[in-house]
Motif scaffolding. Structure first.
Motif, PDB file in Angstrom:
ATOM      1  N   PHE A  13       5.281   3.697  -1.687  1.00 55.54           N
ATOM      2  CA  PHE A  13       4.700   3.839  -0.355  1.00 55.54           C
ATOM      3  C   PHE A  13       5.567   3.148   0.696  1.00 55.54           C
ATOM      4  O   PHE A  13       5.842   3.706   1.755  1.00 55.54           O
ATOM      5  CB  PHE A  13       3.272   3.276  -0.332  1.00 55.54           C
ATOM      6  CG  PHE A  13       2.686   3.202   1.049  1.00 55.54           C
ATOM      7  CD1 PHE A  13       2.248   4.360   1.686  1.00 55.54           C
ATOM      8  CD2 PHE A  13       2.580   1.993   1.711  1.00 55.54           C
ATOM      9  CE1 PHE A  13       1.714   4.305   2.966  1.00 55.54           C
ATOM     10  CE2 PHE A  13       2.055   1.929   2.984  1.00 55.54           C
ATOM     11  CZ  PHE A  13       1.610   3.085   3.618  1.00 55.54           C
ATOM     12  N   LEU A  14       6.002   1.926   0.403  1.00 56.66           N
ATOM     13  CA  LEU A  14       6.834   1.189   1.361  1.00 56.66           C
ATOM     14  C   LEU A  14       8.166   1.877   1.602  1.00 56.66           C
ATOM     15  O   LEU A  14       8.663   1.913   2.731  1.00 56.66           O
ATOM     16  CB  LEU A  14       7.042  -0.252   0.880  1.00 56.66           C
ATOM     17  CG  LEU A  14       5.799  -1.137   0.926  1.00 56.66           C
ATOM     18  CD1 LEU A  14       6.093  -2.497   0.300  1.00 56.66           C
ATOM     19  CD2 LEU A  14       5.292  -1.298   2.343  1.00 56.66           C
ATOM     20  N   LEU A  22       0.131  -0.134  -9.993  1.00 57.56           N
ATOM     21  CA  LEU A  22      -0.191  -0.354  -8.583  1.00 57.56           C
ATOM     22  C   LEU A  22       1.011  -0.862  -7.801  1.00 57.56           C
ATOM     23  O   LEU A  22       1.247  -0.448  -6.659  1.00 57.56           O
ATOM     24  CB  LEU A  22      -1.364  -1.334  -8.446  1.00 57.56           C
ATOM     25  CG  LEU A  22      -2.729  -0.817  -8.872  1.00 57.56           C
ATOM     26  CD1 LEU A  22      -3.747  -1.945  -8.881  1.00 57.56           C
ATOM     27  CD2 LEU A  22      -3.177   0.308  -7.959  1.00 57.56           C
ATOM     28  N   MET A  23       1.781  -1.742  -8.406  1.00 53.12           N
ATOM     29  CA  MET A  23       2.970  -2.267  -7.738  1.00 53.12           C
ATOM     30  C   MET A  23       4.010  -1.168  -7.538  1.00 53.12           C
ATOM     31  O   MET A  23       4.655  -1.099  -6.484  1.00 53.12           O
ATOM     32  CB  MET A  23       3.538  -3.443  -8.528  1.00 53.12           C
ATOM     33  CG  MET A  23       2.647  -4.677  -8.455  1.00 53.12           C
ATOM     34  SD  MET A  23       3.170  -6.032  -9.500  1.00 53.12           S
ATOM     35  CE  MET A  23       4.731  -6.471  -8.783  1.00 53.12           C
ATOM     36  N   ALA A  24       4.163  -0.283  -8.518  1.00 55.46           N
ATOM     37  CA  ALA A  24       5.107   0.830  -8.386  1.00 55.46           C
ATOM     38  C   ALA A  24       4.658   1.762  -7.263  1.00 55.46           C
ATOM     39  O   ALA A  24       5.478   2.229  -6.462  1.00 55.46           O
ATOM     40  CB  ALA A  24       5.221   1.587  -9.703  1.00 55.46           C
ATOM     41  N   ASN A  52       9.351   3.171   5.184  1.00 60.99           N
ATOM     42  CA  ASN A  52      10.627   2.773   5.775  1.00 60.99           C
ATOM     43  C   ASN A  52      11.429   3.999   6.191  1.00 60.99           C
ATOM     44  O   ASN A  52      12.076   4.004   7.240  1.00 60.99           O
ATOM     45  CB  ASN A  52      11.441   1.914   4.808  1.00 60.99           C
ATOM     46  CG  ASN A  52      10.936   0.491   4.742  1.00 60.99           C
ATOM     47  OD1 ASN A  52      10.361  -0.010   5.696  1.00 60.99           O
ATOM     48  ND2 ASN A  52      11.153  -0.169   3.615  1.00 60.99           N
ATOM     49  N   GLY A  53      11.402   5.056   5.367  1.00 59.55           N
ATOM     50  CA  GLY A  53      12.091   6.298   5.714  1.00 59.55           C
ATOM     51  C   GLY A  53      11.510   6.922   6.973  1.00 59.55           C
ATOM     52  O   GLY A  53      12.241   7.369   7.859  1.00 59.55           O
ATOM     53  N   GLU A  54      10.198   6.927   7.082  1.00 57.83           N
ATOM     54  CA  GLU A  54       9.537   7.483   8.266  1.00 57.83           C
ATOM     55  C   GLU A  54       9.888   6.671   9.510  1.00 57.83           C
ATOM     56  O   GLU A  54      10.139   7.231  10.576  1.00 57.83           O
ATOM     57  CB  GLU A  54       8.018   7.516   8.077  1.00 57.83           C
ATOM     58  CG  GLU A  54       7.541   8.487   7.031  1.00 57.83           C
ATOM     59  CD  GLU A  54       7.782   9.932   7.424  1.00 57.83           C
ATOM     60  OE1 GLU A  54       7.694  10.261   8.626  1.00 57.83           O
ATOM     61  OE2 GLU A  54       8.081  10.742   6.525  1.00 57.83           O
ATOM     62  N   ILE A  55       9.914   5.358   9.371  1.00 56.01           N
ATOM     63  CA  ILE A  55      10.264   4.494  10.502  1.00 56.01           C
ATOM     64  C   ILE A  55      11.702   4.742  10.914  1.00 56.01           C
ATOM     65  O   ILE A  55      12.020   4.829  12.102  1.00 56.01           O
ATOM     66  CB  ILE A  55      10.023   3.005  10.150  1.00 56.01           C
ATOM     67  CG1 ILE A  55       8.524   2.739  10.037  1.00 56.01           C
ATOM     68  CG2 ILE A  55      10.653   2.093  11.202  1.00 56.01           C
ATOM     69  CD1 ILE A  55       8.167   1.368   9.510  1.00 56.01           C
ATOM     70  N   GLY A  56      12.589   4.881   9.928  1.00 58.78           N
ATOM     71  CA  GLY A  56      13.994   5.173  10.223  1.00 58.78           C
ATOM     72  C   GLY A  56      14.142   6.490  10.956  1.00 58.78           C
ATOM     73  O   GLY A  56      14.875   6.588  11.943  1.00 58.78           O
TER      74      GLY A  56
END
Length: 86
Positions: free
Chosen positions: A66-67, A59-61, A71-75
């Motif tokens: 996802f994060l 789940l952490m992976a 972040n790529g989408e936000i960039g």
């Protein structure tokens, strides 16, 4: 005289409502205190026994992936705004 009686009855009703609401609030506080007093902390041994470490790591992976994609989408979104002004 009837005006006085009506206003006295209204005041009495308002006082009764206020008293009832106060009693409900006290009951809620008592219920919360009882609920939280029954909580007991887990020891590290109990937590280790309850937690599926393999599933937690997966789940952490997934959340890390996802994060990163977010972040790529936000960039990409920010770069699009900069280019659109030109």
């Amino acid at each position: 005289m009837t005006d006085k009686k009506i206003s006295m009855d209204d005041k009495s009703s308002a006082e009764n409502v206020e008293q009832h609401l106060g009693q409900l609030e006290k009951a809620e506080v008592t219920r919360e205190q009882l609920y939280y007093s029954q909580e007991q902390p887990f020891s590290s041994d109990e937590l280790a026994r309850l937690i599926n470490e393999e599933r937690l790591n997966k789940l952490m992976a997934q959340s890390d992936e996802f994060l990163k994609s977010l972040n790529g989408e936000i960039g990409d979104f920010d770069e699009g705004d900069i280019n659109s002004d030109r």
